[in-house]
Design a protein around this motif. Structure first.
Motif, PDB file in Angstrom:
ATOM      1  N   UNK A 453       0.839  -1.208   0.000  1.00  0.00           N
ATOM      2  CA  UNK A 453       0.000   0.000   0.000  1.00  0.00           C
ATOM      3  C   UNK A 453       0.871   1.254   0.000  1.00  0.00           C
ATOM      4  N   UNK A 454       2.020   1.176   0.644  1.00  0.00           N
ATOM      5  CA  UNK A 454       2.966   2.293   0.618  1.00  0.00           C
ATOM      6  C   UNK A 454       3.380   2.606  -0.816  1.00  0.00           C
ATOM      7  N   UNK A 455       3.508   1.570  -1.642  1.00  0.00           N
ATOM      8  CA  UNK A 455       3.860   1.786  -3.043  1.00  0.00           C
ATOM      9  C   UNK A 455       2.715   2.475  -3.788  1.00  0.00           C
ATOM     10  N   UNK A 456       1.479   2.095  -3.472  1.00  0.00           N
ATOM     11  CA  UNK A 456       0.317   2.764  -4.068  1.00  0.00           C
ATOM     12  C   UNK A 456       0.313   4.239  -3.697  1.00  0.00           C
ATOM     13  N   UNK A 457       0.465   4.519  -2.404  1.00  0.00           N
ATOM     14  CA  UNK A 457       0.453   5.903  -1.928  1.00  0.00           C
ATOM     15  C   UNK A 457       1.580   6.711  -2.568  1.00  0.00           C
ATOM     16  N   UNK A 458       2.755   6.100  -2.663  1.00  0.00           N
ATOM     17  CA  UNK A 458       3.901   6.789  -3.263  1.00  0.00           C
ATOM     18  C   UNK A 458       3.570   7.248  -4.669  1.00  0.00           C
ATOM     19  N   UNK A 519       1.695   8.182   9.451  1.00  0.00           N
ATOM     20  CA  UNK A 519       2.987   8.868   9.428  1.00  0.00           C
ATOM     21  C   UNK A 519       3.530   8.973   8.011  1.00  0.00           C
ATOM     22  N   UNK A 520       3.341   7.917   7.233  1.00  0.00           N
ATOM     23  CA  UNK A 520       3.828   7.939   5.857  1.00  0.00           C
ATOM     24  C   UNK A 520       3.097   9.002   5.046  1.00  0.00           C
ATOM     25  N   UNK A 521       1.776   8.998   5.139  1.00  0.00           N
ATOM     26  CA  UNK A 521       0.976   9.982   4.399  1.00  0.00           C
ATOM     27  C   UNK A 521       1.361  11.398   4.807  1.00  0.00           C
ATOM     28  N   UNK A 522       1.465  11.634   6.107  1.00  0.00           N
ATOM     29  CA  UNK A 522       1.798  12.965   6.612  1.00  0.00           C
ATOM     30  C   UNK A 522       3.165  13.425   6.123  1.00  0.00           C
ATOM     31  N   UNK A 523       4.119  12.533   6.158  1.00  0.00           N
ATOM     32  CA  UNK A 523       5.485  12.897   5.771  1.00  0.00           C
ATOM     33  C   UNK A 523       5.538  13.298   4.300  1.00  0.00           C
ATOM     34  N   UNK A 590      16.401  10.335   0.478  1.00  0.00           N
ATOM     35  CA  UNK A 590      15.064   9.755   0.508  1.00  0.00           C
ATOM     36  C   UNK A 590      14.219  10.562   1.482  1.00  0.00           C
ATOM     37  N   UNK A 591      13.137  11.142   1.002  1.00  0.00           N
ATOM     38  CA  UNK A 591      12.402  12.098   1.831  1.00  0.00           C
ATOM     39  C   UNK A 591      11.649  11.422   2.982  1.00  0.00           C
ATOM     40  N   UNK A 592      11.414  10.114   2.913  1.00  0.00           N
ATOM     41  CA  UNK A 592      10.706   9.425   3.993  1.00  0.00           C
ATOM     42  C   UNK A 592      11.660   9.041   5.114  1.00  0.00           C
ATOM     43  N   UNK A 593      12.731   8.314   4.761  1.00  0.00           N
ATOM     44  CA  UNK A 593      13.695   7.872   5.780  1.00  0.00           C
ATOM     45  C   UNK A 593      14.705   8.960   6.126  1.00  0.00           C
TER      46      UNK A 593
END
Length: 617
Positions: A453-458, A519-523, A590-593
């Protein structure tokens, strides 16, 4: 046809004889482009009266076969704001009056800026989001009462609930809000869906008041957020007051071979709208068929109806200070009439935005409906519609992260979708999404697998267009409409009701899994908000190989590299192939990590990696 035609000459809600019961629009504004205003006057036998207006020029008075209606057109060009009295007269004597006001417009109202690719749009269903005012859960004048235990019933969410959670949405990084319709829907069941509307000038009292809706827009604008109204042109609700007492026999499409109410279901074949080989009977079956039994199909070829719809849409923009429309079932409308409707709105507000729901499965079919479409031009058709929804990318999202690489499977589905971008006249102005209120939850489709799902959101947040996100997906909410009905994909947001066991509006109230999604969405969204390259930057993609897809967003000053590993295995990605996209960059972050990444000969990719890399030279 008995429901509608038997009441044609009878006012269901009786008024005092000679009294005007409704006037729509109830008021207007001075200085509008739409300056010839068609005023609908309704009351028992009102057509027997003559009408005059002090200070305004009446250009036309139209009567219909129903004596309970008068359509009075007044010219307001170069007329100042103020109250103008409509006199209803008989034999030269005034019997009753109505004060019609021309209000002062907001400063620069005509120049309002609609939503665009710099925004991220949050879609919610107001009945299921948050209950800010329990006193309006059930009301005296609406049939269906609150029943939170009923998945298909009213649960009590409202406008005040949305206002209460605007800080939550702003903190997440969303800058625009699309709420499913808020206008009154007085059907006896399933009314929370609100697409069978019974009054086009009134917020459903179970959601609040017209003033509450204005307040929602005001509170959003304080946060630099935009409000998008879900507008329905193709059909009204069977309980609409005008459907109960039709102005004309051709106000709606009544089928002679339909049921007792004139109902005949649409064949839903939207291809007939542009198919050069389509039969007339099939085209009529799509455009004139009813969307559902409680949704009479509107005859937009009727000029009185079309003008009513144009004015109502403009009225809501001006009254509530709106920033956009999402138009339901856009491609089921009479295409010439809906083009007129769209162009009149855009003439009034040149920087406004309207996105149409064109649920089709080919980019050419969708692109046909966008303003200045090269495809539409083949048939000399231009809808004037600024934005459409990328349903073909949505189709790809339903499968590609469950598949391995093939000629036309896996991540190749995304590549093939974007390879058709040349069909669109304005590729930055299309809505990109994985799910909405009519589709299975994305977490359901991918088994609540965060890495997938993280890949979808990305992808939603980094490709061209305007990202649209369905409420609760930032928590990994599950829902399967095929197995459990529509209510399952429209669950209550946890914490939106007093007494909820969990409050997912707060970090401490969310589970570890929910916080991972959140957290992923917010970041990503808060990063995207400030990055012009992600709004209007060019898009460069590479054919997926070995289950790895790489694309870039770039402009003159910035470059972003997105890498998706659609595999359960670690991969080594050779970088020589991406020289054009890297453009000399040797590293990035990498903007997430927030990890620094060296970009020289190759890079290692973890299983299911989803990297958004800001490049540096």
């Amino acid at each position: 046809m008995k429901l509608f035609l038997s009441s044609l000459f009878f006012c269901v809600t009786l008024a005092v004889f000679g009294q005007v019961e409704r006037v729509e629009p109830p008021f207007w504004w001075a200085g509008m482009q739409q300056s010839d205003v068609q005023i609908l006057c309704y009351g028992k036998d009102i057509s027997q009266f003559d009408v005059s207006v002090n200070g305004l020029n009446i250009t036309e008075v139209q009567k219909t076969t129903n004596p309970n209606y008068l359509f009075v057109t007044v010219a307001t060009k170069n007329v100042s704001e103020g109250t103008y009295v409509l006199h209803f007269q008989k034999k030269g004597k005034t019997k009753f009056t109505y004060d019609f006001e021309l209000k002062e417009r907001r400063t620069a109202s005509e120049a309002r800026q609609g939503f665009d690719a710099s925004d991220a749009m949050y879609l919610l269903m107001p009945d299921r989001f948050a209950n800010g005012d329990p006193t309006n859960d059930s009301t005296k004048n609406t049939v269906e009462k609150v029943d939170r235990a009923n998945n298909g019933g009213r649960h009590g969410g409202d406008i005040q609930g949305i206002i209460n959670q605007l800080d939550y949405l702003e903190d997440l990084g969303f800058t625009a809000l699309w709420s499913t319709p808020l206008l009154e829907d007085n059907e006896p069941s399933y009314s929370y869906h609100t697409y069978a509307q019974s009054d086009y000038y009134k917020i459903d009292p179970r959601y609040g008041t017209n003033e509450d809706y204005k307040q929602l827009a005001s509170e959003m604008h304080k946060r630099d957020m935009k409000l998008v109204m879900d507008y329905v042109t193709n059909h009204w609700g069977s309980k609409h007051w005008m459907i109960q007492d039709l102005p004309t026999t051709d106000w709606i499409h009544i089928w002679k071979d339909g049921d007792a109410n004139g109902f005949k279901r649409s064949n839903y074949r939207m291809t007939t709208q542009y198919d050069p080989n389509a039969s007339e009977v099939d085209a009529e079956g799509c455009m004139n068929g009813w969307f559902d039994t409680t949704m009479p199909d509107m005859n937009q070829k009727n000029p009185l109806l079309l003008q009513y719809m144009i004015q109502n849409a403009i009225w809501w923009i001006e009254y509530a200070d709106l920033d956009g429309f999402r138009v339901d079932t856009y491609s089921y409308n009479d295409k010439e009439a809906i083009a007129i409707w769209t162009k009149e709105i855009m003439k009034e507000y040149p920087n406004f935005n309207i996105v149409g729901e064109v649920w089709m499965h080919s980019p050419a079919e969708i692109a046909f409906w966008q303003k200045d479409s090269k495809i539409g031009a083949i048939q000399d058709f231009n809808s004037g519609l600024p934005s459409v929804m990328d349903f073909t990318l949505h189709d790809a999202f339903m499968q590609m992260f469950k598949e391995t690489q093939g000629w036309d499977t896996g991540l190749q589905r995304a590549y093939d979708n974007f390879s058709n971008d040349f069909l669109y006249s304005d590729i930055d102005n299309i809505l990109v999404f994985a799910g909405n209120h009519d589709t299975n939850r994305i977490a359901q489709i991918y088994g609540n697998d965060f890495d997938k799902i993280k890949q979808v959101f990305t992808m939603i947040f980094t490709v061209r267009g305007i990202p649209q996100f369905y409420y609760g997906d930032e928590l990994g909410m599950m829902g399967d409409k095929e197995a459990n009905g529509d209510g399952d994909i429209r669950k209550d947001f946890p914490g939106g009701w007093t007494g909820d066991i969990q409050n997912a509006f707060t970090e401490e109230g969310r589970t570890a899994s929910q916080n991972q999604y959140h957290s992923f969405v917010k970041k990503v969204l808060n990063w995207r908000k400030e990055k012009e390259v992600m709004h209007t930057g060019k898009f460069l993609q590479y054919i997926p190989m070995d289950d790895v897809y790489v694309y870039f967003r770039y402009n003159a000053s910035e470059r972003v590299m997105v890498v998706l590993n659609n595999s359960e295995e670690e991969k080594t990605l050779s970088l020589n192939r991406f020289a054009e996209g890297l453009h000399g960059a040797t590293s990035g972050t990498d903007i997430v990590s927030e990890e620094k990444i060296t970009l020289q000969n190759s890079m290692q990719l973890a299983p299911r990696a989803a990297l958004i890399i800001e490049l540096t030279k």
